[in-house]
Design a protein around this motif. Structure first.
Motif, PDB file in Angstrom:
ATOM      1  N   LEU A 246       0.833  -1.209   0.000  1.00 21.70           N
ATOM      2  CA  LEU A 246       0.000   0.000   0.000  1.00 21.70           C
ATOM      3  C   LEU A 246       0.865   1.256   0.000  1.00 21.70           C
ATOM      4  O   LEU A 246       0.594   2.221  -0.727  1.00 21.70           O
ATOM      5  CB  LEU A 246      -0.931   0.008   1.218  1.00 21.70           C
ATOM      6  N   ILE A 247       1.929   1.239   0.809  1.00 18.20           N
ATOM      7  CA  ILE A 247       2.802   2.415   0.865  1.00 18.20           C
ATOM      8  C   ILE A 247       3.423   2.672  -0.506  1.00 18.20           C
ATOM      9  O   ILE A 247       3.536   3.819  -0.956  1.00 18.20           O
ATOM     10  CB  ILE A 247       3.903   2.199   1.927  1.00 18.20           C
ATOM     11  N   SER A 248       3.816   1.594  -1.184  1.00 15.30           N
ATOM     12  CA  SER A 248       4.472   1.806  -2.471  1.00 15.30           C
ATOM     13  C   SER A 248       3.501   2.434  -3.462  1.00 15.30           C
ATOM     14  O   SER A 248       3.877   3.329  -4.223  1.00 15.30           O
ATOM     15  CB  SER A 248       5.028   0.482  -3.003  1.00 15.30           C
ATOM     16  N   ILE A 249       2.250   1.988  -3.457  1.00 14.76           N
ATOM     17  CA  ILE A 249       1.274   2.591  -4.376  1.00 14.76           C
ATOM     18  C   ILE A 249       1.005   4.036  -3.966  1.00 14.76           C
ATOM     19  O   ILE A 249       0.900   4.938  -4.812  1.00 14.76           O
ATOM     20  CB  ILE A 249      -0.024   1.757  -4.391  1.00 14.76           C
ATOM     21  N   ALA A 250       0.923   4.274  -2.650  1.00 17.31           N
ATOM     22  CA  ALA A 250       0.655   5.631  -2.176  1.00 17.31           C
ATOM     23  C   ALA A 250       1.779   6.581  -2.572  1.00 17.31           C
ATOM     24  O   ALA A 250       1.534   7.707  -3.026  1.00 17.31           O
ATOM     25  CB  ALA A 250       0.470   5.634  -0.657  1.00 17.31           C
ATOM     26  N   LEU A 251       3.030   6.129  -2.428  1.00 19.80           N
ATOM     27  CA  LEU A 251       4.155   6.987  -2.814  1.00 19.80           C
ATOM     28  C   LEU A 251       4.121   7.263  -4.308  1.00 19.80           C
ATOM     29  O   LEU A 251       4.412   8.368  -4.759  1.00 19.80           O
ATOM     30  CB  LEU A 251       5.485   6.324  -2.431  1.00 19.80           C
ATOM     31  N   PHE A 252       3.767   6.228  -5.070  1.00 17.42           N
ATOM     32  CA  PHE A 252       3.663   6.419  -6.523  1.00 17.42           C
ATOM     33  C   PHE A 252       2.627   7.499  -6.839  1.00 17.42           C
ATOM     34  O   PHE A 252       2.873   8.389  -7.654  1.00 17.42           O
ATOM     35  CB  PHE A 252       3.283   5.092  -7.184  1.00 17.42           C
ATOM     36  N   CYS A 253       1.466   7.431  -6.189  1.00 20.79           N
ATOM     37  CA  CYS A 253       0.403   8.419  -6.436  1.00 20.79           C
ATOM     38  C   CYS A 253       0.894   9.820  -6.102  1.00 20.79           C
ATOM     39  O   CYS A 253       0.722  10.761  -6.886  1.00 20.79           O
ATOM     40  CB  CYS A 253      -0.830   8.092  -5.597  1.00 20.79           C
ATOM     41  N   THR A 254       1.500   9.965  -4.913  1.00 23.10           N
ATOM     42  CA  THR A 254       1.966  11.279  -4.490  1.00 23.10           C
ATOM     43  C   THR A 254       3.001  11.817  -5.462  1.00 23.10           C
ATOM     44  O   THR A 254       2.946  12.978  -5.881  1.00 23.10           O
ATOM     45  CB  THR A 254       2.587  11.170  -3.083  1.00 23.10           C
ATOM     46  N   GLY A 255       3.955  10.955  -5.848  1.00 22.65           N
ATOM     47  CA  GLY A 255       5.010  11.398  -6.746  1.00 22.65           C
ATOM     48  C   GLY A 255       4.460  11.786  -8.098  1.00 22.65           C
ATOM     49  O   GLY A 255       4.810  12.838  -8.656  1.00 22.65           O
ATOM     50  N   LEU A 256       3.575  10.956  -8.636  1.00 22.90           N
ATOM     51  CA  LEU A 256       3.024  11.229  -9.962  1.00 22.90           C
ATOM     52  C   LEU A 256       2.302  12.571  -9.979  1.00 22.90           C
ATOM     53  O   LEU A 256       2.501  13.405 -10.866  1.00 22.90           O
ATOM     54  CB  LEU A 256       2.061  10.101 -10.348  1.00 22.90           C
ATOM     55  N   ASP A 257       1.467  12.782  -8.969  1.00 23.66           N
ATOM     56  CA  ASP A 257       0.677  14.013  -8.903  1.00 23.66           C
ATOM     57  C   ASP A 257       1.584  15.236  -8.847  1.00 23.66           C
ATOM     58  O   ASP A 257       1.408  16.197  -9.612  1.00 23.66           O
ATOM     59  CB  ASP A 257      -0.232  13.938  -7.673  1.00 23.66           C
ATOM     60  N   MET A 289       9.988   8.548  -6.846  1.00 31.76           N
ATOM     61  CA  MET A 289       8.773   7.836  -6.429  1.00 31.76           C
ATOM     62  C   MET A 289       8.112   7.149  -7.615  1.00 31.76           C
ATOM     63  O   MET A 289       7.615   6.030  -7.502  1.00 31.76           O
ATOM     64  CB  MET A 289       7.797   8.814  -5.790  1.00 31.76           C
ATOM     65  N   VAL A 290       8.099   7.820  -8.753  1.00 27.72           N
ATOM     66  CA  VAL A 290       7.411   7.242  -9.902  1.00 27.72           C
ATOM     67  C   VAL A 290       8.196   6.072 -10.472  1.00 27.72           C
ATOM     68  O   VAL A 290       7.622   5.055 -10.861  1.00 27.72           O
ATOM     69  CB  VAL A 290       7.170   8.336 -10.967  1.00 27.72           C
ATOM     70  N   PHE A 291       9.528   6.191 -10.504  1.00 33.89           N
ATOM     71  CA  PHE A 291      10.306   5.147 -11.178  1.00 33.89           C
ATOM     72  C   PHE A 291      10.805   4.057 -10.236  1.00 33.89           C
ATOM     73  O   PHE A 291      11.184   2.991 -10.696  1.00 33.89           O
ATOM     74  CB  PHE A 291      11.491   5.771 -11.915  1.00 33.89           C
ATOM     75  N   TYR A 331      16.661  -2.217  -5.179  1.00 37.01           N
ATOM     76  CA  TYR A 331      16.514  -1.332  -6.340  1.00 37.01           C
ATOM     77  C   TYR A 331      15.480  -0.252  -6.023  1.00 37.01           C
ATOM     78  O   TYR A 331      15.603   0.889  -6.452  1.00 37.01           O
ATOM     79  CB  TYR A 331      16.082  -2.113  -7.585  1.00 37.01           C
ATOM     80  N   PHE A 332      14.458  -0.644  -5.253  1.00 38.98           N
ATOM     81  CA  PHE A 332      13.572   0.376  -4.675  1.00 38.98           C
ATOM     82  C   PHE A 332      14.240   1.057  -3.486  1.00 38.98           C
ATOM     83  O   PHE A 332      14.182   2.273  -3.328  1.00 38.98           O
ATOM     84  CB  PHE A 332      12.259  -0.266  -4.227  1.00 38.98           C
ATOM     85  N   GLY A 333      14.883   0.262  -2.661  1.00 38.95           N
ATOM     86  CA  GLY A 333      15.289   0.733  -1.336  1.00 38.95           C
ATOM     87  C   GLY A 333      16.325   1.818  -1.370  1.00 38.95           C
ATOM     88  O   GLY A 333      16.344   2.692  -0.511  1.00 38.95           O
ATOM     89  N   HIS A 334      17.206   1.800  -2.372  1.00 37.80           N
ATOM     90  CA  HIS A 334      18.166   2.886  -2.325  1.00 37.80           C
ATOM     91  C   HIS A 334      17.643   4.213  -2.836  1.00 37.80           C
ATOM     92  O   HIS A 334      17.847   5.218  -2.174  1.00 37.80           O
ATOM     93  CB  HIS A 334      19.546   2.548  -2.874  1.00 37.80           C
TER      94      HIS A 334
END
Lengths: 630, 290
Positions: A246-257, A289-291, A331-334
């Motif tokens: 859920l956090i990963s999707i949430a970060l993606f949303c925030t970053g994209l916006d 966040m997006v990538f 690859y996400f974590g860094h």
């Protein structure tokens, strides 16, 4: 825009509004029951379930249906469903925001409401994670402490790490980014306001799932979730995986916006060279966040499949490999650690010129530094795996890229030094916290050289040295920057002034206690204490005790902050002037309370916000531009 | 283009030179004191120790890095702290600071100097790791990039929840609960695991390699002095991770031969029941604990 903002037809005020956090919670509980019952029904009779009290299928389905129901209860499906049925979407929630406090408990597309929702949630999560940290340090007061059982201790470690990562990666962009960026770029709202709201409400759901993991027995892997331990673990592990999904999707949303907002919604006159440096930091972070965050969603789903339906992505001997998790996770974590670091740099560089009464020195260098860190951060992840047994041939490459991070990072220090050089420094509380960032993060960065060096990394890896290193960057860097930002922008957000005296007490106690907590841990790690252990050599007792007692003082200093917030915002309520710090930032020109749409008309920007001491400088923006300006 | 206040408006160019000169002298002094201090006084005592060749290599690397980063750290702190005192707003003259333009020369110098330090530290570290340190005691996976010259003694480390056991293929694949190593010999350690990821860390030997089920992770080690060392698990591996520690011993070559032949004889019966020596093992694990 117009379809959302469009004039709402007059409506009868209803006493009960069906779409808010209460309906969402009720539906989520019902959804969990339905999902769990379905999962139980379909997984009966399988060997992994029969005769145990563990049923991963049931709990995962329960969480998934609960989250979907939670979003339904908040009203997230109304707009897409209306459009699917060919209807004009009804007036959006924002057009009739609930009075007062209630607007913060429902789906809102007002960037300031979402920003405050994020801020309060993340600060709450930070305090929750902080209590867990103190529980860890209490165990480590004694070399053979017996405060917690092994299982409890590992769950505390995991909850601390996960809560802090979730809080710290969402607070800067979710809180300050959502609140400030649309105002700073002269927009009435963000580009994708429903995506923005989705980001917050998924974060809220993730917090609930994370807390529930404690109830269903905790999990043993810490926040990194390494497999096969993560496949072996009991049901609490599912909660961890769902939380990070859920956090990963949430970060993606925030970053994209925010990415789309900064690129497409800058007001006329706001050229790239005039963009506030915080917006550049948000831009760099939102790219990460997006990538990067989808690379967390993927292994989380794979681990959930391994645990529920018996795929073998990570199971050695079944065609899978633990290295797959380690690679995807890091690859996400860094990039993730720079999701936490870059906004901090943006916040402090935004604050330092105001209290230096001088222009931001080397603006272009700062921009290059922020974007450079973001780009390089995608190429460094295997320095987490130097001793893991992964192919050693590329180690010199990852060592080089890791050391190269310090190159753009150094620009930020030069820019800060150039800004305060021959300035007129005012040591107000936001400035103190911002300057502390440079001292603390410098230690974090320089200790990173030891971790980037393959030879030195052999001893330091997996030890308390690493723990001290990243606490210096996140706690010493981001958290100090965030407190600076909170003291700086609270007058804007609340219209009220925090007590400066308490703020300074908070700063000095926190600065001393923070360094007292984490400086000894470098030595503890280099002398042979691995992370996440319940016992250690008696020879390390003094250093550990020193660290633990300092950490309790650190906790007390955070209480000073809370006392300040409650005292100043609830009891004293001293009104802040329109521009209490003498800032040139456009956010201080907007009337207060800031209207829902931020600006009546789109402003026209005339200058960058840093031209202090320049009598010829025009106001940063014209809030009521005539046609000819545009 | 961004509007930039002009540098030519600086009314006090002598101020600029005075402050810059002072800071430069301070940085030179800090470097002259702290770099030798880091290298000769603090350096030799740095972890991990002196019990193995790999240890010595890591201590040397740590010394050189410290001699670079300590002056950098102190110099940057000095620049900030000098600014705090020199440029504090004492409220005598109201208003903002005099706008001074970005000086591209300072930026160029910073870029060149920091790039040079970064590239030097990387080149030095890589040279030390590959050529001087023979892998510096870190796990290199099944196909090592660097290996020592000459004969090696193969020792296997098997991690499982929650202890390490050791097998000696050159002594009939005998198994030992305690790690015994001979002095002055090149040891090739094969690290693997039976269940979850562990990390074999021989603290005073400066050796660390993850133990991953189904994979063989090789590290090289050359113990120098007889004595004891600590072994810890450096990767979270479940409930009793914190208790997964032991001690090992380095024996002189003759003592080691005595121990090995004694132990081989004493455990011969047990060795017969063990699976054949292999670099990885695939037991039938219970993936689901209960």
């Amino acid at each position: 825009m117009s379809e959302i903002v469009g004039a709402a037809p007059a409506r009868r005020e209803r006493r009960f509004r069906p779409y808010n956090v209460i309906t969402a919670a009720v539906l989520a509980v019902a959804g969990f029951a339905i999902g769990a019952a379905t999962g139980s029904a379909i997984s009966q009779g399988y060997g992994t379930v029969a005769g145990t009290d563990q049923n991963d299928v049931a709990i995962v389905l329960g969480f998934v249906v609960a989250v979907l129901a939670w979003l339904g209860g908040l009203g997230f499906y109304r707009y897409p469903l209306a459009r699917l049925r060919g209807l004009e979407p009804g007036p959006f929630v924002d057009d009739r925001p609930s009075p007062g406090f209630w607007r913060y408990l429902e789906l809102s597309t007002d960037n300031k409401v979402v920003g405050l929702q994020y801020l309060f949630t993340a600060v709450g999560l930070f305090l929750f994670g902080g209590i867990n940290a103190l529980m860890i340090r209490a165990q480590l007061l004694e070399p053979n402490g017996e405060l917690w059982t092994q299982g409890q201790y590992l769950t505390i470690v995991g909850v601390h790490g996960s809560a802090m990562v979730a809080a710290m990666s969402s607070i800067a962009l979710g809180g300050f980014g959502n609140y400030l960026v649309p105002i700073m770029v002269g927009a009435k709202r963000t580009a994708l306001p429903r995506v923005q709201a989705l980001g917050f409400w998924l974060t809220a759901a993730a917090v609930a799932v994370l807390v529930s993991s404690v109830v269903i027995g905790g999990w043993p892997t810490g926040w990194t979730g390494y497999v096969p331990l993560g496949i072996q673990a009991r049901m609490g592990m599912d909660a961890y995986l769902v939380t990070f999904g859920l956090i990963s999707i949430a970060l993606f949303c925030t970053g994209l916006d925010l990415l789309v907002t900064i690129v497409t919604m800058r007001a006329p006159g706001l050229t790239w060279r005039r963009l506030p440096i915080f917006c550049w930091a948000v831009l760099a972070t939102s790219m990460l966040m997006v990538f990067a965050t989808p690379l967390l969603t993927a292994p989380v789903v794979m681990a959930l499949l391994d645990r529920t339906v018996g795929t073998g992505f990570f199971v050695p001997g079944a065609g899978g490999s633990p290295y797959l998790w380690e690679n995807l996770f890091w690859y996400f974590g860094h990039p993730e650690v720079y999701i936490m670091a870059i906004p901090a740099m943006g916040l402090v560089l935004e604050i330092v010129p105001v209290f230096s009464r001088k222009s931001l020195w080397g603006y272009l260098l700062a921009v290059v530094g922020l974007l450079g860190i973001a780009i390089v951060s995608f190429l460094v992840w295997q320095h987490h795996l130097f001793n893991s047994g992964i192919n050693a041939d590329l180690r010199p490459f990852y060592s080089l890229t890791t050391e190269l991070v310090s190159f753009p990072t150094g620009f930020i220090w030069l820019v800060a030094l150039g800004t305060i050089w021959r300035s007129k420094l005012r040591f107000s509380s936001p400035m103190l916290f911002s300057l502390a960032f440079f001292f603390n993060f410098l230690i974090g960065g320089i200790s990173g050289v030891y971790l980037a060096d393959v030879a030195s990394n052999v001893t330091m890896h997996g030890s308390y040295f690493v723990q001290a290193h990243f606490h210096y960057t996140i706690m010493g860097g981001l958290v100090f920057a965030l407190f600076g930002a909170i003291y700086y922008w609270t007058p804007l957000m609340s219209g009220l002034q925090l007590s400066e005296r308490l703020a300074k007490w908070h700063f000095w106690t926190m600065f001393v206690a923070f360094n007292g907590t984490f400086l000894p841990l470098f030595a503890v790690g280099a002398l042979g204490m691995p992370r996440r252990v319940t016992t250690y050599d008696t020879s390390l007792a003094f250093l550990n005790r020193f660290s633990s007692i300092s950490s309790f003082l650190l906790g007390a200093s955070i209480l000073l902050f809370l006392a300040n917030v409650v005292w100043s915002l609830v009891f004293v309520r001293r009104r802040a002037p329109q521009d209490p710090w003498g800032s040139r930032g456009v956010e201080w020109l907007v009337p207060r309370p800031i209207p829902t749409d931020n600006y009546d008309v789109i402003p026209h920007f005339n200058s960058d916000p840093y031209r202090y001491g320049d009598p010829t400088a025009p106001a940063v923006a014209d809030l009521a531009p005539t046609e000819s300006d545009a | 283009m961004r509007e930039q206040p002009l540098g030519s408006t600086d009314p006090h160019p002598s101020d600029a030179r005075r402050h810059a000169r002072r800071l430069a002298w301070a940085c030179i002094g800090i470097t002259l004191i702290s770099a030798p201090l880091a290298f000769w006084v603090l350096g030799p005592g740095l972890p991990p120790g002196t019990e193995s060749f790999q240890d010595d290599n890591q201590v040397w690397v740590n010394r050189v890095i410290l001699a670079f980063v300590l002056p950098i750290y102190l110099g940057i702190c000095a620049a900030f702290i000098y600014s705090f005192f020199a440029f504090r707003d004492r409220g005598r003259a109201a208003g903002d600071a005099v706008p001074v333009a970005d000086d591209p020369r300072v930026q160029r110098w910073w870029i060149v100097a920091s790039a040079a330090v970064v590239v030097f530290l990387w080149a030095f570290g890589t040279y030390e790791w590959i050529w001087a340190g023979v892998g510096s005691g870190g796990g290199q996976g099944p196909v090592p990039l660097v290996r020592p010259d000459g004969e090696t003694l193969e020792v296997q480390v098997i991690g499982q929840q929650w202890h390490f056991t050791y097998r000696y293929p050159s002594y009939g694949g005998m198994e030992s609960p305690e790690l015994i190593l001979p002095q002055d010999r090149q040891i090739e350690m094969h690290v693997t695991s039976l269940d979850v990821v562990h990390s074999f860390w021989a603290v005073e030997l400066g050796a660390k390699a993850d133990a991953v089920p189904g994979f063989d992770n090789i590290l090289y080690l050359e113990p120098l002095d007889p004595g004891a060392f600590e072994i810890k698990c450096a990767e979270l591996c479940g409930l009793w991770h914190g208790q997964m520690y032991a001690t090992g011993r380095i024996l002189s070559p003759s003592e080691f031969d005595d121990w090995a032949s004694d132990h081989r004889r004493a455990t011969a019966q047990i060795t017969g029941f063990l699976p054949d020596y292999a670099h990885v093992y695939f037991p039938q694990p219970e993936y689901r604990g209960s």
